[in-house]
Structures are given as C-alpha cells and as structure tokens.
Enzyme design. Sequence first.
Site, PDB file in Angstrom:
ATOM      1  N   LYS A 184      30.295  18.209  55.151  1.00  0.00           N
ATOM      2  CA  LYS A 184      31.397  19.188  55.132  1.00  0.00           C
ATOM      3  C   LYS A 184      31.981  18.085  54.650  1.00  0.00           C
ATOM      4  CE  LYS A 184      31.944  23.028  58.049  1.00  0.00           C
ATOM      5  NZ  LYS A 184      32.373  24.000  59.217  1.00  0.00           N
TER       6      LYS A 184
HETATM    7  O1  G3P Z   1      33.158  26.247  61.355  1.00  0.00           O
HETATM    8  C1  G3P Z   1      34.766  26.892  60.808  1.00  0.00           C
HETATM    9  C2  G3P Z   1      35.135  28.091  60.886  1.00  0.00           C
HETATM   10  O2  G3P Z   1      34.143  28.571  61.393  1.00  0.00           O
HETATM   11  C3  G3P Z   1      35.907  28.137  61.706  1.00  0.00           C
HETATM   12  O3  G3P Z   1      36.283  29.251  62.291  1.00  0.00           O
HETATM   13  O4  G3P Z   1      37.287  30.587  64.013  1.00  0.00           O
HETATM   14  O5  G3P Z   1      37.999  28.273  63.639  1.00  0.00           O
HETATM   15  O6  G3P Z   1      39.035  30.175  61.701  1.00  0.00           O
HETATM   16  P1  G3P Z   1      37.940  29.541  63.063  1.00  0.00           P
END
Ligand code: G3P
Length: 221
Positions: free
Chosen positions: A86
């Site tokens: 990533k």
């Molecule tokens: O993995 C990245 C993403 O899915 C993070 O989500 O909920 O932290 O905005 P969030």
Amino acid sequence: MISMKIFLDSANVEKIKKAASMGLVDGVTTNPTIIMKEGRDHKAVIKEISSIIDGPVSVEGVGSTAEQLVKDAREFVKWGKNIVAKIPMTQEGLKAVRILSKEGIKTNVTLVFSASQGLLAAKAGASYISPFVGRLDDISEDGMELIADLTQILANYDCETEIIVASVRHPLHVVQAAKLGAHIATLPPDVFDKLFSHPLTDKGIRQFEEDYKKAQAQAKK
Ligand code: G3P
C-alpha cells in the site's frame, strides 16, 4: 467477474477466518491503524493473514520518500505470496509505484480522495487504487460520486487498475459501489456481517419454524 469482489478491511485473524470460511472473502486490506488495534507485531499478523487468505493482502508502511517506500514494499512481499504494497497518494508514492510495477510488485495506492489522484495513480501503474468514501462523506462531500467518476475514467481506457472502495461505513456503501461497477469493496467485519441481515428474513424464518411444528403436530392427530 461474477460479482464485485469483497475484501475485509481488518487485521483481526479470528474475524478474517470466520468470514473466509464462508468462501465470500476475496482479499484483505490493512493499514497502520487497523494493525495497531490488534496490538500484535505487524509482520507476524500479516504473515498469518497471508496464510489464511488466497487473495491479495494489502500491507502499508509509513515511508515518505520513494526510496523508503520501495525498500519497505520489497520487504513486505517477502512476508507472503499474495502481498500488495500500500503506497500513499503522493508524488513520491507514485514514483515508487512506477518502480515497483516494473519489478512486478503489486501496489495499492491509498488515501485517494479525487478523480485526478486516481487517474494519476492508474497511469503510474498501480494494481489497485483505494478511494476513501466514508471520509469524504464525513466532510460533506459525496464519496460515491468519486467512485462514479473513477469507474467511468478507468472504463474509458485499457487499464488494469482495479478500484477498491475503502472507508466503507455501512451496507448502502457496498450496494452503491456494486451498482457503479466498482471492482472491489473492502469492508470492516461489522459491515460484512450486516450485509446478511434483514428483519423480514428473521421474521419469515420464525414463522416457518412455528408453522412446521404446527403441521407436524396436526399430522400426528
Ligand atoms: O483501509 C483504509 C480505509 O478503509 C479506512 O477506513 O473507516 O478509517 O475511514 P476509515
């Protein structure tokens, strides 16, 4: 593709095993926050996830230069056969993506918040791009509009980059992503579980169970 692919956005091995046992999980994504929540060693947990899941497992470092990002990615891919590096959506990040794609190392460009970012990441050779829909919704922008733009842009060209709809907060995000033809949605385990449920399904099952018992009792009379 039979249907939109579903990844789990988690590093919780028990939850990943449970969901994977249904045969509905096509991959896993992680980030430093997700790993931190598990309180386990980064490498150990990724190696374990990589052994459970056949599909891609995204692993994120914290480098800010192309040199560091490339170095980290080369290390991550030693942790399993299906590791994807990533990489943050920065100029240095896209430099790293170009180098890694030439080496055959798969990349997932993360923290994508605009169509222009997604376009550049795809052009740099990213295997995946991760637009964050929930975080856009949080600041009163329309996360799904970005998915609509990106699916249209990538479909215009002979481009192998796949869209991972990330920062998914609820089942409606998943349905909207599929309606727009996104390749993949990565779901927190609680959102994955919610996809199965409907109160009318539960009510219907209860009714059928009761009626089955009644029918059995009547037949015995
Ligand atoms: O993995 C990245 C993403 O899915 C993070 O989500 O909920 O932290 O905005 P969030």
